[in-house]
Design a protein around this motif. Structure first.
Motif, PDB file in Angstrom:
ATOM      1  N   LEU A   1      41.474  34.764  32.757  1.00  0.00           N
ATOM      2  CA  LEU A   1      40.501  35.739  33.236  1.00  0.00           C
ATOM      3  C   LEU A   1      40.410  36.813  32.158  1.00  0.00           C
ATOM      4  CD1 LEU A   1      41.505  36.086  36.992  1.00  0.00           C
ATOM      5  CD2 LEU A   1      39.620  34.767  36.022  1.00  0.00           C
ATOM      6  N   PRO A   2      39.368  36.764  31.306  1.00  0.00           N
ATOM      7  CA  PRO A   2      39.303  37.650  30.146  1.00  0.00           C
ATOM      8  C   PRO A   2      39.221  39.127  30.509  1.00  0.00           C
ATOM      9  CG  PRO A   2      37.804  35.797  29.919  1.00  0.00           C
ATOM     10  CD  PRO A   2      38.276  35.798  31.325  1.00  0.00           C
ATOM     11  N   GLY A   3      39.348  39.957  29.463  1.00  0.00           N
ATOM     12  CA  GLY A   3      39.472  41.396  29.648  1.00  0.00           C
ATOM     13  C   GLY A   3      38.283  42.043  30.333  1.00  0.00           C
ATOM     14  N   ALA A   4      37.066  41.663  29.987  1.00  0.00           N
ATOM     15  CA  ALA A   4      35.891  42.287  30.593  1.00  0.00           C
ATOM     16  C   ALA A   4      35.866  42.053  32.103  1.00  0.00           C
ATOM     17  CB  ALA A   4      34.617  41.744  29.950  1.00  0.00           C
ATOM     18  N   PHE A   5      36.215  40.834  32.524  1.00  0.00           N
ATOM     19  CA  PHE A   5      36.227  40.499  33.954  1.00  0.00           C
ATOM     20  C   PHE A   5      37.266  41.329  34.692  1.00  0.00           C
ATOM     21  CE2 PHE A   5      37.633  37.985  37.587  1.00  0.00           C
ATOM     22  CZ  PHE A   5      36.430  37.634  38.179  1.00  0.00           C
ATOM     23  N   VAL A   6      38.483  41.354  34.152  1.00  0.00           N
ATOM     24  CA  VAL A   6      39.565  42.108  34.788  1.00  0.00           C
ATOM     25  C   VAL A   6      39.253  43.598  34.784  1.00  0.00           C
ATOM     26  CG1 VAL A   6      42.009  42.709  34.647  1.00  0.00           C
ATOM     27  CG2 VAL A   6      41.281  40.363  34.202  1.00  0.00           C
ATOM     28  N   GLY A   7      38.732  44.107  33.667  1.00  0.00           N
ATOM     29  CA  GLY A   7      38.412  45.521  33.586  1.00  0.00           C
ATOM     30  C   GLY A   7      37.363  45.940  34.595  1.00  0.00           C
ATOM     31  N   MET A   8      36.334  45.120  34.768  1.00  0.00           N
ATOM     32  CA  MET A   8      35.303  45.432  35.752  1.00  0.00           C
ATOM     33  C   MET A   8      35.874  45.445  37.167  1.00  0.00           C
ATOM     34  SD  MET A   8      32.188  45.879  34.436  1.00  0.00           S
ATOM     35  CE  MET A   8      31.053  45.372  35.737  1.00  0.00           C
ATOM     36  N   LEU A   9      36.733  44.490  37.478  1.00  0.00           N
ATOM     37  CA  LEU A   9      37.347  44.471  38.807  1.00  0.00           C
ATOM     38  C   LEU A   9      38.197  45.712  39.046  1.00  0.00           C
ATOM     39  CD1 LEU A   9      38.463  40.739  39.224  1.00  0.00           C
ATOM     40  CD2 LEU A   9      36.521  41.887  40.291  1.00  0.00           C
ATOM     41  N   LEU A  10      38.993  46.080  38.037  1.00  0.00           N
ATOM     42  CA  LEU A  10      39.836  47.265  38.173  1.00  0.00           C
ATOM     43  C   LEU A  10      39.006  48.535  38.265  1.00  0.00           C
ATOM     44  CD1 LEU A  10      42.667  46.391  35.629  1.00  0.00           C
ATOM     45  CD2 LEU A  10      42.783  46.320  38.117  1.00  0.00           C
ATOM     46  N   GLY A  11      37.798  48.499  37.695  1.00  0.00           N
ATOM     47  CA  GLY A  11      36.920  49.665  37.759  1.00  0.00           C
ATOM     48  C   GLY A  11      36.130  49.758  39.056  1.00  0.00           C
ATOM     49  N   GLY A  12      36.306  48.792  39.942  1.00  0.00           N
ATOM     50  CA  GLY A  12      35.653  48.858  41.241  1.00  0.00           C
ATOM     51  C   GLY A  12      34.420  47.984  41.393  1.00  0.00           C
ATOM     52  N   ALA A  13      34.079  47.200  40.377  1.00  0.00           N
ATOM     53  CA  ALA A  13      32.913  46.327  40.471  1.00  0.00           C
ATOM     54  C   ALA A  13      33.213  45.138  41.376  1.00  0.00           C
ATOM     55  CB  ALA A  13      32.508  45.834  39.082  1.00  0.00           C
ATOM     56  N   SER A  14      32.157  44.520  41.891  1.00  0.00           N
ATOM     57  CA  SER A  14      32.329  43.332  42.714  1.00  0.00           C
ATOM     58  C   SER A  14      32.663  42.147  41.827  1.00  0.00           C
ATOM     59  CB  SER A  14      31.053  43.049  43.496  1.00  0.00           C
ATOM     60  OG  SER A  14      30.026  42.618  42.611  1.00  0.00           O
ATOM     61  N   PRO A  15      33.276  41.098  42.381  1.00  0.00           N
ATOM     62  CA  PRO A  15      33.556  39.905  41.570  1.00  0.00           C
ATOM     63  C   PRO A  15      32.309  39.300  40.939  1.00  0.00           C
ATOM     64  CG  PRO A  15      34.812  39.836  43.607  1.00  0.00           C
ATOM     65  CD  PRO A  15      33.880  41.008  43.721  1.00  0.00           C
ATOM     66  N   VAL A  16      31.164  39.368  41.629  1.00  0.00           N
ATOM     67  CA  VAL A  16      29.922  38.823  41.071  1.00  0.00           C
ATOM     68  C   VAL A  16      29.490  39.642  39.858  1.00  0.00           C
ATOM     69  CG1 VAL A  16      27.470  38.399  41.512  1.00  0.00           C
ATOM     70  CG2 VAL A  16      29.174  37.841  43.262  1.00  0.00           C
ATOM     71  N   GLN A  17      29.549  40.971  39.972  1.00  0.00           N
ATOM     72  CA  GLN A  17      29.192  41.823  38.837  1.00  0.00           C
ATOM     73  C   GLN A  17      30.135  41.588  37.659  1.00  0.00           C
ATOM     74  OE1 GLN A  17      29.422  45.577  40.990  1.00  0.00           O
ATOM     75  NE2 GLN A  17      27.211  45.885  40.706  1.00  0.00           N
ATOM     76  N   ALA A  18      31.425  41.489  37.959  1.00  0.00           N
ATOM     77  CA  ALA A  18      32.407  41.257  36.900  1.00  0.00           C
ATOM     78  C   ALA A  18      32.162  39.915  36.220  1.00  0.00           C
ATOM     79  CB  ALA A  18      33.821  41.319  37.474  1.00  0.00           C
ATOM     80  N   GLY A  19      31.846  38.888  37.008  1.00  0.00           N
ATOM     81  CA  GLY A  19      31.575  37.575  36.441  1.00  0.00           C
ATOM     82  C   GLY A  19      30.332  37.577  35.573  1.00  0.00           C
ATOM     83  N   ALA A  20      29.299  38.315  35.986  1.00  0.00           N
ATOM     84  CA  ALA A  20      28.066  38.382  35.204  1.00  0.00           C
ATOM     85  C   ALA A  20      28.311  39.060  33.858  1.00  0.00           C
ATOM     86  CB  ALA A  20      26.992  39.136  35.988  1.00  0.00           C
ATOM     87  N   VAL A  21      29.081  40.147  33.868  1.00  0.00           N
ATOM     88  CA  VAL A  21      29.386  40.850  32.622  1.00  0.00           C
ATOM     89  C   VAL A  21      30.208  39.965  31.693  1.00  0.00           C
ATOM     90  CG1 VAL A  21      30.672  42.789  31.615  1.00  0.00           C
ATOM     91  CG2 VAL A  21      29.209  43.156  33.611  1.00  0.00           C
ATOM     92  N   GLN A  22      31.183  39.266  32.251  1.00  0.00           N
ATOM     93  CA  GLN A  22      32.008  38.407  31.413  1.00  0.00           C
ATOM     94  C   GLN A  22      31.202  37.248  30.842  1.00  0.00           C
ATOM     95  OE1 GLN A  22      35.553  38.776  30.523  1.00  0.00           O
ATOM     96  NE2 GLN A  22      34.462  37.523  29.033  1.00  0.00           N
ATOM     97  N   LEU A  23      30.311  36.687  31.628  1.00  0.00           N
ATOM     98  CA  LEU A  23      29.452  35.610  31.130  1.00  0.00           C
ATOM     99  C   LEU A  23      28.576  36.112  29.983  1.00  0.00           C
ATOM    100  CD1 LEU A  23      28.337  32.729  31.351  1.00  0.00           C
ATOM    101  CD2 LEU A  23      26.719  33.591  33.070  1.00  0.00           C
ATOM    102  N   PHE A  24      28.028  37.303  30.151  1.00  0.00           N
ATOM    103  CA  PHE A  24      27.218  37.899  29.091  1.00  0.00           C
ATOM    104  C   PHE A  24      28.027  38.057  27.806  1.00  0.00           C
ATOM    105  CE2 PHE A  24      27.092  42.218  27.259  1.00  0.00           C
ATOM    106  CZ  PHE A  24      26.041  42.045  26.371  1.00  0.00           C
ATOM    107  N   VAL A  25      29.253  38.541  27.925  1.00  0.00           N
ATOM    108  CA  VAL A  25      30.106  38.739  26.752  1.00  0.00           C
ATOM    109  C   VAL A  25      30.382  37.413  26.063  1.00  0.00           C
ATOM    110  CG1 VAL A  25      32.428  39.404  25.988  1.00  0.00           C
ATOM    111  CG2 VAL A  25      31.169  40.866  27.582  1.00  0.00           C
ATOM    112  N   LEU A  26      30.719  36.395  26.822  1.00  0.00           N
ATOM    113  CA  LEU A  26      31.060  35.097  26.236  1.00  0.00           C
ATOM    114  C   LEU A  26      29.862  34.454  25.544  1.00  0.00           C
ATOM    115  CD1 LEU A  26      33.332  33.644  29.060  1.00  0.00           C
ATOM    116  CD2 LEU A  26      34.062  34.450  26.815  1.00  0.00           C
TER     117      LEU A  26
END
Length: 252
Positions: free
Chosen positions: A193-218
């Motif tokens: 679970l890469p850093g952007a995904f984990v960081g978004m979750l820890l920042g309060g984002a939903s799993p869907v938002q975190a997944g979208a950001v991580q997909l964009f990064v990759l």
């Protein structure tokens, strides 16, 4: 918060760094000192960035200077990893070719607002991806040309131009620079679970938002690394990036 910033964290980091150095030395991997220096430099640099970024992101001139510093350090690092002669500065071309178009696209589409808190981390990730692809692609291409110099000369004897002969030898090896990014993208969510995904979750984002950001990064990194790898291979094939042969003058 994932990790508390206290004395315990400092002790654990020190133990891990010492263990890494000791293991590299015991296995004679040849990078024990480099690991120690890298760990200490990372601590100093992150401390400085943590202090500076709070006011840098609010002043456009300083923000641009900070982004230019990031790019300059990446160029110097990649170039000197590839070659020790004066051609190292050509590493600026593949890094810029990979990162700049993607950053411009993100700004023009509004996906990344022109604010420091958004622009600095995104640009840093993209420059880092371009740096990695440039180093791996450039080193592998030049290593292959050194080891298979006879095949390069055979290509010349068959009538190929210098660029074409170098390309035939170096292309398969240089393409290996894309493997880390490909493997990371293929296994995301299954192995790591890469850093952007984990960081978004820890920042309060939903799993869907975190997944979208991580997909964009990759996906953005795949584009950046493909461009950087293609450009550094072209520079090697054209002789812009090269190594000085043994016994030759440094100024060549």
């Amino acid at each position: 918060m994932l990790l508390p910033v206290n004395a315990t964290l400092g002790v654990v980091l020190a133990v891990l760094l010492i263990a890494a150095v000791a293991l590299a030395a015991a296995a004679r991997l040849g990078h024990a000192r480099a690991i120690a220096v890298a760990g200490l430099r990372a601590a100093a640099q992150l401390a400085a960035v943590s202090y500076l970024i709070g006011w840098v992101v609010h002043a456009l001139p300083w923000l641009l200077c900070f982004l230019l510093l990031m790019f300059s350090v990446a160029v110097r690092t990649a170039g000197r990893r590839i070659t020790r002669n004066r051609t190292w500065w050509w590493a600026a071309v593949p890094i810029a070719a990979g990162a700049v178009p993607v950053v411009v696209l993100l700004l023009l589409t509004g996906l990344v607002p022109p604010r420091g808190l958004s622009l600095v981390p995104v640009t840093g990730i993209l420059i880092g991806g371009a740096l990695t692809a440039t180093v791996l692609g450039g080193r592998r291409a030049l290593d292959e040309l050194e080891m298979r110099h006879g095949e390069f000369e055979a290509g010349l004897a068959l009538g190929l131009l210098d660029r074409e002969a170098r390309m035939e030898v170096a292309r398969p090896a240089a393409s290996d620079a894309l493997l880390p990014g490909l493997d990371q993208t293929r296994t995301v969510g299954l192995v790591t679970l890469p850093g952007a995904f984990v960081g978004m979750l820890l920042g309060g984002a939903s799993p869907v938002q975190a997944g979208a950001v991580q997909l964009f990064v990759l996906v953005a990194l795949l584009a950046v690394q493909a461009a950087a790898c293609a450009v550094v291979l072209e520079l090697v094939a054209r002789g812009r990036l090269h190594r000085v042969p043994s016994g030759a003058a440094e100024g060549e």
